[in-house]
Structure formats: C-alpha cells, structure tokens
Design a protein around this motif. Sequence first.
Motif, PDB file in Angstrom:
ATOM      1  N   ARG A   1       0.804  -1.210   0.000  1.00  0.00           N
ATOM      2  CA  ARG A   1       0.000   0.000   0.000  1.00  0.00           C
ATOM      3  C   ARG A   1       0.845   1.271   0.000  1.00  0.00           C
ATOM      4  O   ARG A   1       0.509   2.223  -0.666  1.00  0.00           O
ATOM      5  CB  ARG A   1      -0.944   0.008   1.211  1.00  0.00           C
ATOM      6  CG  ARG A   1      -2.041  -1.052   1.143  1.00  0.00           C
ATOM      7  CD  ARG A   1      -2.957  -0.829  -0.046  1.00  0.00           C
ATOM      8  NE  ARG A   1      -3.972  -1.862  -0.201  1.00  0.00           N
ATOM      9  CZ  ARG A   1      -3.845  -2.931  -0.984  1.00  0.00           C
ATOM     10  NH1 ARG A   1      -2.734  -3.109  -1.690  1.00  0.00           N
ATOM     11  NH2 ARG A   1      -4.804  -3.803  -1.084  1.00  0.00           N
ATOM     12  N   LEU A   2       1.932   1.300   0.753  1.00  0.00           N
ATOM     13  CA  LEU A   2       2.762   2.497   0.798  1.00  0.00           C
ATOM     14  C   LEU A   2       4.213   2.142   1.109  1.00  0.00           C
ATOM     15  O   LEU A   2       4.464   1.265   1.936  1.00  0.00           O
ATOM     16  CB  LEU A   2       2.290   3.464   1.888  1.00  0.00           C
ATOM     17  CG  LEU A   2       1.047   4.317   1.664  1.00  0.00           C
ATOM     18  CD1 LEU A   2       0.820   5.175   2.902  1.00  0.00           C
ATOM     19  CD2 LEU A   2       1.162   5.178   0.427  1.00  0.00           C
ATOM     20  N   PRO A   3       5.162   2.842   0.470  1.00  0.00           N
ATOM     21  CA  PRO A   3       6.537   2.850   0.972  1.00  0.00           C
ATOM     22  C   PRO A   3       6.702   4.100   1.822  1.00  0.00           C
ATOM     23  O   PRO A   3       6.407   5.212   1.379  1.00  0.00           O
ATOM     24  CB  PRO A   3       7.366   2.955  -0.319  1.00  0.00           C
ATOM     25  CG  PRO A   3       6.487   3.715  -1.265  1.00  0.00           C
ATOM     26  CD  PRO A   3       5.051   3.504  -0.836  1.00  0.00           C
ATOM     27  N   ILE A   4       7.126   3.948   3.059  1.00  0.00           N
ATOM     28  CA  ILE A   4       7.218   5.091   3.963  1.00  0.00           C
ATOM     29  C   ILE A   4       8.615   5.110   4.573  1.00  0.00           C
ATOM     30  O   ILE A   4       8.908   4.349   5.501  1.00  0.00           O
ATOM     31  CB  ILE A   4       6.156   5.014   5.076  1.00  0.00           C
ATOM     32  CG1 ILE A   4       4.786   4.763   4.468  1.00  0.00           C
ATOM     33  CG2 ILE A   4       6.154   6.280   5.902  1.00  0.00           C
ATOM     34  CD1 ILE A   4       3.763   4.325   5.477  1.00  0.00           C
ATOM     35  N   HIS A   5       9.468   5.959   4.035  1.00  0.00           N
ATOM     36  CA  HIS A   5      10.853   6.069   4.494  1.00  0.00           C
ATOM     37  C   HIS A   5      11.550   4.712   4.402  1.00  0.00           C
ATOM     38  O   HIS A   5      11.995   4.325   3.333  1.00  0.00           O
ATOM     39  CB  HIS A   5      10.916   6.632   5.918  1.00  0.00           C
ATOM     40  CG  HIS A   5      10.368   8.024   6.016  1.00  0.00           C
ATOM     41  ND1 HIS A   5      10.696   9.025   5.135  1.00  0.00           N
ATOM     42  CD2 HIS A   5       9.495   8.584   6.893  1.00  0.00           C
ATOM     43  CE1 HIS A   5      10.067  10.134   5.457  1.00  0.00           C
ATOM     44  NE2 HIS A   5       9.333   9.902   6.516  1.00  0.00           N
TER      45      HIS A   5
END
Length: 617
Positions: A562-566
């Motif tokens: 769903r997301l790459p976050i840092h």
Amino acid sequence: MLTFRHTVAGESVTVNVPEDTTDLKLFWDWLNRARERGPIALDTETTGLNIYSAGYRLRTVQFGDAHEAWVLLYEQGGYHAQYAREAIPRCREVLIHNAAFDWLVLDEHAGIRLEDLAPHTTDTRILAALIDPRQPSEGGAGTALKPLSAKWIDPAAPDTQGGLTRVFNSLGFTKETGWAGIPLTHPTYLLYAGLDVILTARLAPVLRRELDRLGVRHQLVTYEHEIARICAVMQRAGLLVDQDYTSTLAGRLAEEAERYATVAARYGVTKVGSSAQVTEALLGMGERLTERTKGGALATDKTVLLPLADLDRDWQRIGARQPNALADAVLRAKRAGKWGKTYAEAFLANLSTAGRIHPTVSPLAARTGRMSVTAGLHQLPSSDHMIRRAILAEPGHVMVSTDFQAVEMRVLAALANVRRMKEGFINGGDEFDIHTYTAKLIKGENATPRHRKIFKGAGFGKVYGGGVATIAKQTGAEEAEIAQAVAAYDRAFPEIKRASSRWQRQAFQNRMVFISATGRRLPLDRDRTYSVVNYACQSAARDLLGQALLNIEGAGLLEYCRLPIHDEVLASVPQRDAEDIAREFQRCMSMDLYDVPITADPEIGGRSWGSLYGADY
C-alpha cells in the motif's frame, strides 16, 4: 481539422486537432509513419489531479514528435476516444513527462493498463532528475517541463501552465477549476496541449545525451523507471478509509484544538499561529529565546517549543525541565488543528467512490532520491496511532508493516567502512542495538539508558548533519555534554570523519557533485559540504528500499503493498496467511551492503494501520 502553428527553437511546429473521422484517419497515417521513425511523445489533459474523484474526466490525449502534435478530443467520446485508445498500444516506444500521472489517468479512464504501457515508456522527468535532482530553490532547473525546456530546448519555450492560468482567470475560473471548466476547443488550451508533447519529444534525446556525457549508468535509468511503475501500482490500489471513525476524529480534533487554544489565551495568546504573540508571552514568563527566523524575528516554531514543553520529537517527556504550560498548549492546539484539517477532513474530502484515498507516491522527491507520499503520510509522528487508525486493511485482511532495522547506521557503517561498527552489526545477532553497543564501547559496561540516548543523538547527528545545539535540544542534554559525546564518538569511530573528508574532496574534484554508491549524482552546496554524509547515507538507504520493492514484486507480493514510507513498506494481507506473507516480506527486505547485514522486522497488526501503533482495531 483545427491547426495551430508555433515556433520552437527557431523551427515552425504544427499542432493538429482532428474534428471528424476524415481527420482522424490522417492522424492514423501520421501515427504509422511516426512510430517507424522513433518514440512518440504522449500526454493527457484532465479535469485536475485527483484521478479517482467522482466526476473526474479525461479531456484530451495528445501524441507528437519533434515537429508535429495531434490532440485527440477524448472527452467528445465516439471515434475520438476510440482512436486514442487504439493508438496508444500501437506506439512501440512512448515518451511521457511525469509518466506515473498519465499511466494512472489512462489506466483508470481509458482502460489502458499501466502494466502494459509502463514497459514501453521513457519518463523525461526521471531523466532530468538523474542529471540534476535539485529544485530551482536549490540552484537546479527542477523537473517541471517548462524550465527544462527553457534550459535544454528553447529559452523562449512557453510556460503552458502559467499561460493557461491566465486564460482560466480571463474566463472566470481559478487555477484549480480552469482545467475542468475551459471549453474543450479553446485555441490556447489545444495549442499548449500539443506543445507539451513536442517539447517532450525534443527533450528526451537531449537528456539522454547528457546522461551519457556524465556517465550515468543505464541500469540506474532502468531501475528508476521500474520503481516509478511499482509506486504507481501502489497509488492505484489506494488506502481504504474508515469513514465513521474519521468523521468522529475530525470533530474530536477540532474540540481539542479549541480547548488548548483556550489555555493559550489565558497567557495572552489569542492566536496560537501568531509568532509575535507567543514570543511576547514566553518572554514575559521568563523564558529565554535565542533562535531567530530568516527575517530576524525570534523563532517559536516546533523545534523551539518542544524543549520548552519538555517534549522530544516523539512528544514524549524528556524530564529535563518543568514543562512550560503555554508552549505545551500552543503545540497541542496547532497539532490538533493541523491534524484535523490535513488528515481527517482531507481524507473525507478526497475519498474516491470506492471509499479510498490515493496519495501520490513520488519516487524521486528529494535530492537524494528519497521518496515522499502526499496527504502528509510521510510526516506522521512515529508513535502516533490516532491518524493511522483511520486507514484500514481490506476486508478479511490485516495490516503488516516491515521496516529496516537501524538502516541509517548500517548504511553509514557500510559506506564509511567503520570497523568496530561493522563488527557489531555482523556479530551482534538479532537483538543487536547499535546505540547501546556504542554507549558501552565508550562508557563501559555500566553505560546507562541516558548514555544510550546521548550517543544515539550523536550518531544521528553524523547521519543527518545535526550540530551540537540540535542534538542537545533533541536529547535534553547540555551542549557541553553533547560536545564531549560527539568527540568521544569520533574517537570510537574515526572512519566516519575520514570518509566525510574523502567524499568532500571527491565532490570538489567533480564540480561539487558526489557520486553515490549506486551511481546517483548528488550535488552539494558549497556552504554545506558536510552534508555529503547525510546525502550518501540517505541515498543508499533509499536504494535499498527500491531494491526491496523489486524483490517484493519478484516474490509476487506487490498486490498487497500500500505504501513505501521512508524505511518501511505497509501492506494489507489476508489474515489467514499473514504470518507466511510477513516472513516473505522480511526475506525480500533482508540483504547485505558491503558485508553489513541489512535486516528487516515485520509486524502483524489488526484491521487498521493504527493497530501497529497501539490502536485497538
């Protein structure tokens, strides 16, 4: 046929707009000839940026080469839309500026799957970013089409965005509403739509030659296109929003903002956003303020107020002083107000018809190549569960978060070849903690948690470029103590300072450009050459995440992402298979960098993202 002419770099170019099937057949003849000559530039005009919002429309699809453009009036439907849909797959190679946006528009509104279009795309924005990633405010040309065209093609290249904004205003529209409201056949609208693909077609070969001249690896270009495609797939999937919870949260945050604003008013601060009022009140309470804004006024931003409220960056008590009640109230009032508007209210305002938000994932957002995510999702406090609770896994799914462990310090150890630090990472085992290890290395076996915190600050200061004063604020320690800790850190790990000096020399010899471990060009500012350590580590860490995403796709797990976050990948996975999938995510994100193990830790939560941070759902 509507025909417009313009001059680009001293040459006359033509923009054609087919009006009937006879004109469309002429477009088809041009397309067959043009695709034999080389890549075809492709672009779209739409009603705005929120691709998945109700009522969103794809208005035009344009094709072009260096001399001629064809603008197809997709919004008219019928043969116009049909020819556009059939023409795109016939293009063997396409050139798009900011490809991810057009991939997603065509995927959602024209039935052209991004998986089919992306492998044949060259994104000129990616090429430009690999030449010089700096924005105009940093001394670069940026990555927008207009300034790039002015730099590389024609100094008089029209500012199509600015020109259209003036047209919108003349028609009674704003910059935001003009894209949907301007008549489809407005001459300026059609001319600029066509010029964009002509400029893109001219830009691509120039940027390719410059990349070759600079020696940028072809593999890096291919890699960035793959990462852009993977991020676009995640953006298309979007995030499911718990609308009932989010609506309640918006009300609760508004009440909280008002409550703390009332507290601030008792100290004479009637507007928590007024720096002048906050400054006057704090000085009246006997607080000493020393930092100043660029304009010369005393600063009262979060970095100043957090220590006064005895709070660290995660809003946890430091225990260094008696908290200042006004600083605490201002911080909490502003945070509640921001969270209410930026997150809760914005989530509800930007919902798709399927009840999702689709934040834009920008793979090349920073100079170092570090990614960013819109909707503020990259700036959430690490310990927060309140906002994250609004985001849900799919029905029957749970949230899984897999993040690299101490990746900044591992990358620093690897790139600078820090002997004792590498030994710790290699031999320390699964429970190894670099900051405790450092504290004991310097202070002996009796090192305390406070020592750990101070040396953690010193280590992050090396990675992020923070000075003694900054580290002191973050840790609550005196500057003298931090200065001693930094000096001890340098004695324990002397390779870091040597690497910094070496990398700065290399940059000086390369016209102030440092070449990263993966061949990325990282321009340095002459007055901040010490930032080379930060750039080197942040860039390498980002590329480790990029490699992890490629591994994840190769393992067949991209559909869950769903997301790459840092340094983290967030996923929604079937509950019944969560443990097996989590282990596979961990495997995909585990690798070595110059013999230093890069490890990842998966965590399985409940239905909401917030469950990974303490929420009960």
